[in-house]
Design a protein around this motif. Structure first.
Motif, PDB file in Angstrom:
ATOM      1  N   ASN A 274       6.398  -1.733   7.430  1.00 35.80           N
ATOM      2  CA  ASN A 274       5.488  -0.933   6.602  1.00 35.80           C
ATOM      3  C   ASN A 274       5.257   0.445   7.214  1.00 35.80           C
ATOM      4  O   ASN A 274       5.251   1.454   6.503  1.00 35.80           O
ATOM      5  CB  ASN A 274       4.157  -1.657   6.405  1.00 35.80           C
ATOM      6  N   VAL A 275       5.073   0.490   8.529  1.00 39.97           N
ATOM      7  CA  VAL A 275       4.873   1.767   9.215  1.00 39.97           C
ATOM      8  C   VAL A 275       6.119   2.638   9.062  1.00 39.97           C
ATOM      9  O   VAL A 275       6.023   3.835   8.766  1.00 39.97           O
ATOM     10  CB  VAL A 275       4.529   1.547  10.709  1.00 39.97           C
ATOM     11  N   LEU A 276       7.294   2.038   9.244  1.00 34.58           N
ATOM     12  CA  LEU A 276       8.538   2.795   9.093  1.00 34.58           C
ATOM     13  C   LEU A 276       8.687   3.349   7.682  1.00 34.58           C
ATOM     14  O   LEU A 276       9.093   4.503   7.500  1.00 34.58           O
ATOM     15  CB  LEU A 276       9.744   1.917   9.440  1.00 34.58           C
ATOM     16  N   SER A 277       8.355   2.548   6.696  1.00 33.11           N
ATOM     17  CA  SER A 277       8.440   3.014   5.308  1.00 33.11           C
ATOM     18  C   SER A 277       7.501   4.188   5.069  1.00 33.11           C
ATOM     19  O   SER A 277       7.881   5.176   4.430  1.00 33.11           O
ATOM     20  CB  SER A 277       8.106   1.875   4.341  1.00 33.11           C
ATOM     21  N   ASP A 278       6.284   4.084   5.579  1.00 34.67           N
ATOM     22  CA  ASP A 278       5.321   5.180   5.426  1.00 34.67           C
ATOM     23  C   ASP A 278       5.824   6.449   6.112  1.00 34.67           C
ATOM     24  O   ASP A 278       5.700   7.557   5.568  1.00 34.67           O
ATOM     25  CB  ASP A 278       3.955   4.789   5.998  1.00 34.67           C
ATOM     26  N   LEU A 279       6.397   6.284   7.309  1.00 34.65           N
ATOM     27  CA  LEU A 279       6.922   7.445   8.026  1.00 34.65           C
ATOM     28  C   LEU A 279       8.085   8.084   7.274  1.00 34.65           C
ATOM     29  O   LEU A 279       8.188   9.315   7.208  1.00 34.65           O
ATOM     30  CB  LEU A 279       7.358   7.047   9.435  1.00 34.65           C
ATOM     31  N   LYS A 280       8.949   7.262   6.702  1.00 33.99           N
ATOM     32  CA  LYS A 280      10.073   7.795   5.924  1.00 33.99           C
ATOM     33  C   LYS A 280       9.566   8.632   4.755  1.00 33.99           C
ATOM     34  O   LYS A 280      10.071   9.724   4.495  1.00 33.99           O
ATOM     35  CB  LYS A 280      10.958   6.665   5.390  1.00 33.99           C
ATOM     36  N   VAL A 281       8.575   8.116   4.055  1.00 33.84           N
ATOM     37  CA  VAL A 281       8.015   8.845   2.907  1.00 33.84           C
ATOM     38  C   VAL A 281       7.470  10.194   3.367  1.00 33.84           C
ATOM     39  O   VAL A 281       7.740  11.234   2.754  1.00 33.84           O
ATOM     40  CB  VAL A 281       6.915   8.006   2.212  1.00 33.84           C
ATOM     41  N   LYS A 282       6.733  10.192   4.465  1.00 32.21           N
ATOM     42  CA  LYS A 282       6.153  11.445   4.968  1.00 32.21           C
ATOM     43  C   LYS A 282       7.237  12.418   5.422  1.00 32.21           C
ATOM     44  O   LYS A 282       7.168  13.617   5.141  1.00 32.21           O
ATOM     45  CB  LYS A 282       5.187  11.150   6.114  1.00 32.21           C
ATOM     46  N   LEU A 283       8.240  11.903   6.136  1.00 26.84           N
ATOM     47  CA  LEU A 283       9.298  12.785   6.629  1.00 26.84           C
ATOM     48  C   LEU A 283      10.157  13.332   5.492  1.00 26.84           C
ATOM     49  O   LEU A 283      10.512  14.513   5.496  1.00 26.84           O
ATOM     50  CB  LEU A 283      10.164  12.052   7.657  1.00 26.84           C
ATOM     51  N   TYR A 284      10.488  12.486   4.525  1.00 29.72           N
ATOM     52  CA  TYR A 284      11.249  12.981   3.377  1.00 29.72           C
ATOM     53  C   TYR A 284      10.413  13.976   2.578  1.00 29.72           C
ATOM     54  O   TYR A 284      10.944  14.947   2.036  1.00 29.72           O
ATOM     55  CB  TYR A 284      11.721  11.831   2.478  1.00 29.72           C
ATOM     56  N   GLY A 285       9.100  13.742   2.516  1.00 30.34           N
ATOM     57  CA  GLY A 285       8.221  14.688   1.831  1.00 30.34           C
ATOM     58  C   GLY A 285       8.211  16.041   2.518  1.00 30.34           C
ATOM     59  O   GLY A 285       8.135  17.083   1.869  1.00 30.34           O
ATOM     60  N   LYS A 286       8.300  16.029   3.829  1.00 32.44           N
ATOM     61  CA  LYS A 286       8.255  17.279   4.585  1.00 32.44           C
ATOM     62  C   LYS A 286       9.622  17.964   4.650  1.00 32.44           C
ATOM     63  O   LYS A 286       9.717  19.183   4.519  1.00 32.44           O
ATOM     64  CB  LYS A 286       7.751  17.006   6.001  1.00 32.44           C
ATOM     65  N   PHE A 287      10.687  17.190   4.863  1.00 36.19           N
ATOM     66  CA  PHE A 287      12.007  17.775   5.092  1.00 36.19           C
ATOM     67  C   PHE A 287      12.978  17.611   3.923  1.00 36.19           C
ATOM     68  O   PHE A 287      14.070  18.168   3.947  1.00 36.19           O
ATOM     69  CB  PHE A 287      12.641  17.174   6.351  1.00 36.19           C
TER      70      PHE A 287
END
Length: 73
Positions: free
Chosen positions: A49-62
């Motif tokens: 779940n943490v990894l999924s949340d991080l992916k969403v944030k990173l894709y949102g930023k980059f």
């Protein structure tokens, strides 16, 4: 149990133990291992779940300029 005692391998030694004691010990060990498996599965789910949340944030930023997908799957 129909068998009053049975050999139980402990390390490199066989001990003759009452069958009921062996079964009780096995049930206790099984319950402990099942609990450990459940705890590990919960930790795995939390990490996923943490990894999924991080992916969403990173894709949102980059955006598409990064690739976070695992190529080994």
């Amino acid at each position: 149990s129909d068998i009053p005692a049975a050999p139980l391998l402990v390390g490199e030694t066989f001990l003759i133990e009452p069958t009921d004691d062996i079964l009780t010990s096995l049930d206790t060990r099984k319950a402990k291992i099942e609990k450990e498996i459940e705890d590990i599965q919960t930790r795995i789910q939390t990490i996923q779940n943490v990894l999924s949340d991080l992916k969403v944030k990173l894709y949102g930023k980059f955006g598409k300029s990064i690739n976070l997908e695992n190529d080994e799957e």
